[in-house]
Each structure stands twice: as structure tokens, then as C-alpha cells.
Design a protein around this motif. Structure first.
Motif, PDB file in Angstrom:
ATOM      1  N   HIS A   1      -2.733  10.541   3.806  1.00  0.00           N
ATOM      2  CA  HIS A   1      -1.904   9.773   4.518  1.00  0.00           C
ATOM      3  C   HIS A   1      -2.593   8.263   4.703  1.00  0.00           C
ATOM      4  CE1 HIS A   1      -0.486  13.702   6.209  1.00  0.00           C
ATOM      5  NE2 HIS A   1       0.785  13.146   5.511  1.00  0.00           N
ATOM      6  N   LEU A   2      -1.265   7.499   4.739  1.00  0.00           N
ATOM      7  CA  LEU A   2      -1.754   5.950   5.021  1.00  0.00           C
ATOM      8  C   LEU A   2      -2.109   5.696   6.646  1.00  0.00           C
ATOM      9  CD1 LEU A   2       1.278   4.162   3.441  1.00  0.00           C
ATOM     10  CD2 LEU A   2      -0.971   4.499   2.545  1.00  0.00           C
ATOM     11  N   LYS A   3      -1.681   6.649   7.603  1.00  0.00           N
ATOM     12  CA  LYS A   3      -1.875   6.727   8.982  1.00  0.00           C
ATOM     13  C   LYS A   3      -2.248   8.143   9.287  1.00  0.00           C
ATOM     14  CE  LYS A   3       0.339   2.368  10.438  1.00  0.00           C
ATOM     15  NZ  LYS A   3       1.292   1.873  11.504  1.00  0.00           N
TER      16      LYS A   3
ATOM     17  N   VAL B   1      -7.378   9.316   5.248  1.00  0.00           N
ATOM     18  CA  VAL B   1      -6.433   8.506   5.600  1.00  0.00           C
ATOM     19  C   VAL B   1      -6.856   6.791   5.230  1.00  0.00           C
ATOM     20  CG1 VAL B   1      -5.275   9.860   7.489  1.00  0.00           C
ATOM     21  CG2 VAL B   1      -7.066   8.150   7.949  1.00  0.00           C
ATOM     22  N   TRP B   2      -6.091   5.965   5.037  1.00  0.00           N
ATOM     23  CA  TRP B   2      -6.312   4.676   5.286  1.00  0.00           C
ATOM     24  C   TRP B   2      -6.656   4.041   6.518  1.00  0.00           C
ATOM     25  CZ3 TRP B   2      -7.836   1.736   1.449  1.00  0.00           C
ATOM     26  CH2 TRP B   2      -7.852   0.164   1.531  1.00  0.00           C
ATOM     27  N   ASP B   3      -5.766   4.482   7.526  1.00  0.00           N
ATOM     28  CA  ASP B   3      -6.048   3.781   8.725  1.00  0.00           C
ATOM     29  C   ASP B   3      -5.976   4.966   9.939  1.00  0.00           C
ATOM     30  OD1 ASP B   3      -6.139   2.144  10.933  1.00  0.00           O
ATOM     31  OD2 ASP B   3      -3.844   1.700  10.881  1.00  0.00           O
ATOM     32  N   TYR B   4      -7.169   5.303  10.483  1.00  0.00           N
ATOM     33  CA  TYR B   4      -7.120   6.122  11.576  1.00  0.00           C
ATOM     34  C   TYR B   4      -6.566   5.552  12.853  1.00  0.00           C
ATOM     35  CZ  TYR B   4      -9.520   9.340  14.839  1.00  0.00           C
ATOM     36  OH  TYR B   4      -9.566  10.381  15.905  1.00  0.00           O
ATOM     37  N   ASP B   5      -5.313   6.261  13.160  1.00  0.00           N
ATOM     38  CA  ASP B   5      -4.654   5.636  14.258  1.00  0.00           C
ATOM     39  C   ASP B   5      -4.454   6.799  15.508  1.00  0.00           C
ATOM     40  OD1 ASP B   5      -2.669   7.046  13.031  1.00  0.00           O
ATOM     41  OD2 ASP B   5      -1.238   5.589  13.526  1.00  0.00           O
ATOM     42  N   ALA B   6      -4.915   8.169  15.187  1.00  0.00           N
ATOM     43  CA  ALA B   6      -4.736   9.023  16.100  1.00  0.00           C
ATOM     44  C   ALA B   6      -5.431  10.032  15.663  1.00  0.00           C
ATOM     45  CB  ALA B   6      -3.103   9.469  16.093  1.00  0.00           C
ATOM     46  N   ASP B   7      -6.028  11.028  16.645  1.00  0.00           N
ATOM     47  CA  ASP B   7      -6.670  12.309  16.474  1.00  0.00           C
ATOM     48  C   ASP B   7      -5.637  13.317  16.069  1.00  0.00           C
ATOM     49  OD1 ASP B   7      -9.156  11.304  17.233  1.00  0.00           O
ATOM     50  OD2 ASP B   7      -8.797  11.766  19.542  1.00  0.00           O
ATOM     51  N   ILE B   8      -6.016  14.259  15.271  1.00  0.00           N
ATOM     52  CA  ILE B   8      -5.102  15.435  14.751  1.00  0.00           C
ATOM     53  C   ILE B   8      -5.718  16.696  15.141  1.00  0.00           C
ATOM     54  CG2 ILE B   8      -4.031  16.279  12.717  1.00  0.00           C
ATOM     55  CD1 ILE B   8      -3.166  13.493  13.579  1.00  0.00           C
TER      56      ILE B   8
ATOM     57  N   ASN C   1       2.970  19.429  -6.592  1.00  0.00           N
ATOM     58  CA  ASN C   1       4.194  20.085  -6.157  1.00  0.00           C
ATOM     59  C   ASN C   1       4.174  19.831  -4.546  1.00  0.00           C
ATOM     60  OD1 ASN C   1       4.875  21.024  -8.567  1.00  0.00           O
ATOM     61  ND2 ASN C   1       3.043  22.543  -8.708  1.00  0.00           N
ATOM     62  N   GLU C   2       4.918  20.846  -3.867  1.00  0.00           N
ATOM     63  CA  GLU C   2       4.595  20.884  -2.538  1.00  0.00           C
ATOM     64  C   GLU C   2       3.333  21.461  -2.014  1.00  0.00           C
ATOM     65  OE1 GLU C   2       7.928  22.909  -0.676  1.00  0.00           O
ATOM     66  OE2 GLU C   2       9.463  21.555  -1.748  1.00  0.00           O
ATOM     67  N   GLY C   3       2.817  20.795  -0.669  1.00  0.00           N
ATOM     68  CA  GLY C   3       1.779  21.259  -0.078  1.00  0.00           C
ATOM     69  C   GLY C   3       1.005  20.201  -0.096  1.00  0.00           C
ATOM     70  N   PRO C   4      -0.591  20.659   0.240  1.00  0.00           N
ATOM     71  CA  PRO C   4      -1.476  19.617   0.331  1.00  0.00           C
ATOM     72  C   PRO C   4      -1.799  18.524  -0.964  1.00  0.00           C
ATOM     73  CG  PRO C   4      -2.225  21.567   1.363  1.00  0.00           C
ATOM     74  CD  PRO C   4      -1.074  21.761   0.702  1.00  0.00           C
ATOM     75  N   ASP C   5      -2.358  17.377  -1.026  1.00  0.00           N
ATOM     76  CA  ASP C   5      -2.411  16.617  -1.828  1.00  0.00           C
ATOM     77  C   ASP C   5      -3.296  17.091  -2.857  1.00  0.00           C
ATOM     78  OD1 ASP C   5      -0.408  14.836  -1.061  1.00  0.00           O
ATOM     79  OD2 ASP C   5      -1.604  14.176   0.436  1.00  0.00           O
TER      80      ASP C   5
ATOM     81  N   MET D   1       0.845  -1.118  -0.017  1.00  0.00           N
ATOM     82  CA  MET D   1      -0.116   0.050   0.098  1.00  0.00           C
ATOM     83  C   MET D   1       1.091   1.097   0.018  1.00  0.00           C
ATOM     84  SD  MET D   1      -2.988   1.585   0.241  1.00  0.00           S
ATOM     85  CE  MET D   1      -4.145   0.362   0.568  1.00  0.00           C
ATOM     86  N   ASN D   2       0.577   2.412  -0.912  1.00  0.00           N
ATOM     87  CA  ASN D   2       1.337   3.495  -0.828  1.00  0.00           C
ATOM     88  C   ASN D   2       0.472   4.575  -1.050  1.00  0.00           C
ATOM     89  OD1 ASN D   2       0.910   3.633  -3.765  1.00  0.00           O
ATOM     90  ND2 ASN D   2       2.576   2.465  -3.875  1.00  0.00           N
ATOM     91  N   GLU D   3       0.699   5.891  -0.875  1.00  0.00           N
ATOM     92  CA  GLU D   3      -0.211   7.148  -1.085  1.00  0.00           C
ATOM     93  C   GLU D   3      -0.481   7.143  -2.279  1.00  0.00           C
ATOM     94  OE1 GLU D   3       1.303  10.356   0.913  1.00  0.00           O
ATOM     95  OE2 GLU D   3       1.404   9.629   3.033  1.00  0.00           O
ATOM     96  N   ASP D   4       0.085   6.660  -3.295  1.00  0.00           N
ATOM     97  CA  ASP D   4      -0.495   6.939  -4.858  1.00  0.00           C
ATOM     98  C   ASP D   4      -1.853   6.120  -4.820  1.00  0.00           C
ATOM     99  OD1 ASP D   4       1.494   8.620  -5.821  1.00  0.00           O
ATOM    100  OD2 ASP D   4       2.504   6.918  -6.883  1.00  0.00           O
ATOM    101  N   PHE D   5      -1.898   5.048  -4.228  1.00  0.00           N
ATOM    102  CA  PHE D   5      -3.234   4.583  -4.238  1.00  0.00           C
ATOM    103  C   PHE D   5      -4.244   5.004  -3.763  1.00  0.00           C
ATOM    104  CE2 PHE D   5      -6.246   1.108  -2.474  1.00  0.00           C
ATOM    105  CZ  PHE D   5      -6.691   0.733  -3.807  1.00  0.00           C
ATOM    106  N   LEU D   6      -4.093   5.643  -2.645  1.00  0.00           N
ATOM    107  CA  LEU D   6      -5.040   6.729  -1.911  1.00  0.00           C
ATOM    108  C   LEU D   6      -5.356   7.791  -2.842  1.00  0.00           C
ATOM    109  CD1 LEU D   6      -4.033   7.027   2.049  1.00  0.00           C
ATOM    110  CD2 LEU D   6      -5.814   5.598   0.885  1.00  0.00           C
TER     111      LEU D   6
END
Length: 420
Positions: A63-65, A88-95, A39-43, A1-6
Motif C-alpha cells: 500500500h502507499l500508506k 508500504v511507501w509511508d508508514y502512518d499507522a500500526d496494523i 487477480n484478487e487477494g494479496p499483491d 505515486m501509485n501502487e504499480d510503482f511499489l
């Protein structure tokens, strides 16, 4: 799995959108996914998303996580202040944002069809195959493959146009000068291509324009600039060229490159730099208006006619300046001319027509036979036959720019297989 897939899943909405909600239960409605930012910055930029019945316009970060947000230190970067949704693919923390508010987060792990995920893993993580999809190509519609190959050919032209535009900028958009440089590079083939380009760039093309009406002067100019006239050789032809070059060198303040720049080792004699330089001189002496002629030709037979020229008598019995050989005409082969058409003439014509807001007709390239190399042969083994040069060029792009780099998500064939 990589972010390209997301990115791929988000861009094409390949996930269940039923009852979408954030990690803390806020209802989500995606009106516009946004534009993928390379480019740089948000996807993804300028997304339109309703969160809890309120429309937000801003950016999406993926992000993946979810904890990768902190790993990448986005909380310290002002470029991410306008992020309205964290996917995200996997939610593992509050941001949390800088204002200590929770960043709305969408988890996709349980929303993507398992077939798409399995197809993706089968393509990307297959390490044994020559290309990722070789065991699945038979399931792809031929019409789709043909259309994709045509698009890839023009992608290849765009790539080749980069160096052409650089040369045009250096020469103040002198197309004749750039034609000379590109043909010279092509005459050197892979081994001596850069050396021949260096040779052509060592001469201001205005000098070539002045001497090209005199075959001896043009030949002396090229051999002298290549460094082949510096030795003392007891041969009348060599001495004649040397004398001619000394005059040109003084008149035009020329500085030659070293003959050691050119490789002879393990080369067939017909590809020796000395023979190719003699042929280059003969070509530009024989055709004084070469650029305009080449830009106005539409049949390959006319190209073969232009490149069917003879070289000076000395080279019919020599491969170098010092050794006599069996007499031969040393004319360019059709295979070699095809390489010049594919790698030089058509890319230059593509750029030239673009400058005039015109388009290159790909019918001409379909008249030229497919190239023969290991990549084209391997595709043939996989039942993808290159019927002409356009398709062989496209297959080279497919292999080098997509298959080898496993860019299946950006490939029409990969896309088709992912969604089966």
C-alpha cells in the motif's frame, strides 16, 4: 505515486536492502519476493522472508500508506490471513491481524534511489507529451528498442488470436469457416467490418462450401444474405441474382440481415459494401482451396497473385445495383492486400501453427511495407522508423497498450529510462 510503482520496486528489488527492518525494529531478510498476483487477494504470493531470524512463507501486501489496510477492509477478508509482510511507501499507522498481533511492516520511502523516483515522476506525470518518454528516447539503445518491438508484435498477435479462438470455438474448429469470417470482416474495413462479420456469420459455411463452385449462386448468396436483393430493380442481373437467392433461401432455410447494416455515407466508391461483397464472392469462387494455399505460402508475391482476381462483368460498370459508372476492373490494391495479410492471414496462421506446436516465422512480415497512419508518422518524427509491417504493428501496440495507458513500468523502454 501509485501502487504499480511499489510493485515494480519490490519485484526488481530497486531499494536499499542494507539493514532492512520492520517498523518495530525486527530484522528482515528477503529470500524470495514472491509472484506478482494480478487477480484478487494479496499483491505477491508465496514469498520467502526471514523476520527476526525466523523463515516465513506466505504473501506480501503493498500500500502507499499502511493505514490503507483498514481503508480496504483487509482485516475482514480471509484472503489476507496469510500475509507475512506489509510493504508500504509511508508508514502512518500500526496494523493488527485478527489475533491482535502486529503485522510486520516495511517502509520503503527512504530506501528508493531518488533518481529512480525522479525518472518515474518524469515519465508518469508528464502531461504535455504525445508519449511519456518522447524527450528521452534518444538515450535508449536502438538494439533494445528493436528487440522490444519484436516482442510487441507477438503480443499483438496474441491479442488478435483472442477473437480467432472465439470464432474457432463457435465453428467447432473449422479453420476454413473462420478464414471466411475474418476475410469478410477485413473487406468491410473499419466502418463496415462488424457488418461484414455479421454477414459471414449469418451463413453456415457448409452452404458456402456447396455453392462456391457456381459464381452466380455464391454471389447471390452473399448479396441476398446482406439484404441487397429485396428491392424491385429493373435490371436483368439483379433479377437473376434475386431468383437464385430465393431458391437458396428456401433450400437452406436462410435468414438475411438488413442492408441498412452497411454504410455507404462518405465512403470512396471502391470501398462501397456492394463492391466488397462482389470481390468477396469472386475470391472464394476463384480459389476453392483458399485456406490450405494461404497457410503454405512464404513469399508475399504469391499472396498478391492469389488476391489478383477479377469480378463479374456487371460490377466493372457499377458501384451499386442501380447506377451505371465508367468501366474499371476494381481489383484489390496492394495496400488493401497488405491489410488482409497483416490483420487476417498472419494472425490466423499464428493460431493454426500454435495448434500444431509450430511457430510463425516473422521473416515473412518483414517483407511487407510498413502501414501508413498518424501513429506511425508521429513515431517517425521521434526518429523511430517502422521499416516493415512487423515494426508498424509493434508501434501501434506500443502506443495503444503502453504509452497511452502510461504503462511505463511494464515497457522495456520505460524500464531502461527509469534505471538510468
Amino acid at each position: 505515486m501509485n501502487e504499480d510503482f511499489l510493485y515494480y520496486v519490490w519485484q526488481y528489488k530497486l531499494f536499499s536492502s542494507t539493514s532492512l527492518s520492520t517498523s518495530d525494529g525486527l530484522k528482515i531478510h528477503i529470500k524470495k519476493a514472491g509472484t506478482h498476483n494480478k487477480n484478487e487477494g494479496p499483491d505477491f504470493l508465496n514469498a520467502h522472508i526471514e523476520i527476526d531470524n525466523q523463515l516465513w512463507v506466505g504473501n506480501v501486501e503493498m500500500h502507499l500508506k499502511s493505514s490503507d489496510w483498514y481503508l480496504h477492509k483487509h482485516e475482514e477478508d480471509a484472503n489476507y490471513d496469510a500475509v507475512i509482510l506489509h510493504v508500504v511507501w509511508d508508514y502512518d499507522a500500526d496494523i493488527y491481524m485478527k489475533n491482535n498481533k502486529s503485522l510486520p511492516t516495511l517502509e520503503l520511502k527512504n530506501r528508493v534511489d531518488k533518481n529512480i523516483l525522479e525518472n518515474y515522476n518524469r515519465l508518469i506525470f508528464q502531461k504535455q507529451n504525445w508519449i511519456p518518454c518522447e524527450n528521452q528516447l534518444e538515450f535508449v539503445d536502438k538494439f533494445l528498442i528493436d528487440n522490444w518491438l519484436e516482442r510487441l508484435y507477438f503480443e499483438r498477435l496474441e491479442q488478435k488470436s483472442i477473437i480467432i479462438k472465439e470464432l474457432l470455438n463457435e465453428s467447432n474448429y473449422d479453420f476454413e469457416a473462420v478464414l471466411f469470417q475474418l476475410i469478410a470482416k477485413n473487406f468491410g474495413l473499419k466502418i463496415n467490418g462488424e457488418a461484414f462479420l455479421q454477414l459471414s456469420k449469418s451463413i453456415d459455411f457448409s452452404v458456402v462450401r456447396k455453392v462456391r463452385f457456381n459464381e452466380n449462386q455464391l454471389t447471390a448468396l452473399l448479396f441476398g444474405q446482406a439484404g441487397f436483393l429485396g428491392d424491385e430493380i429493373e435490371d436483368n442481373y439483379h433479377q437473376e441474382l434475386k431468383k437464385e437467392y430465393e431458391y437458396l433461401k428456401h433450400k437452406y432455410q436462410l435468414k438475411s440481415i438488413s442492408k441498412n447494416t452497411f454504410q455507404f455515407f462518405r465512403m470512396r466508391p471502391q470501398n462501397f459494401p456492394t463492391i466488397r461483397i462482389a470481390q468477396l464472392a469472386a475470391l472464394f469462387f476463384t480459389h476453392q482451396n483458399l485456406f490450405s494455399r494461404l497457410m503454405n505460402i512464404s513469399k508475399k508475391e504469391e499472396f498478391y497473385e492469389i488476391f489478383n482476381f477479377g469480378i463479374q462483368e456487371f460490377w466493372q460498370t457499377h458501384y451499386t445495383f442501380v447506377k451505371v459508372s465508367k468501366k474499371s476492373t476494381k481489383k484489390l490494391t496492394k495496400t488493401f492486400i497488405d491489410l488482409i495479410l497483416i490483420n487476417t492471414i498472419l494472425p490466423l496462421k499464428f493460431v493454426y501453427l500454435n495448434n500444431r506446436n509450430e511457430f510463425l516465422n516473422d521473416d515473412f512480415l518483414k517483407q511487407i511495407k510498413s502501414e501508413k497512419n498518424s501513429i506511425i508518422s508521429k513515431f517517425s518524427d521521434l526518429k523511430i522508423e517502422a521499416k516493415n509491417a512487423m515494426e508498424s504493428q509493434a508501434l501501434l501496440t506500443l502506443k495503444n497498450n503502453y504509452c497511452t495507458k502510461k504503462r511505463c513500468l511494464h515497457c522495456a523502454i520505460g524500464n531502461n529510462l527509469l534505471r538510468k
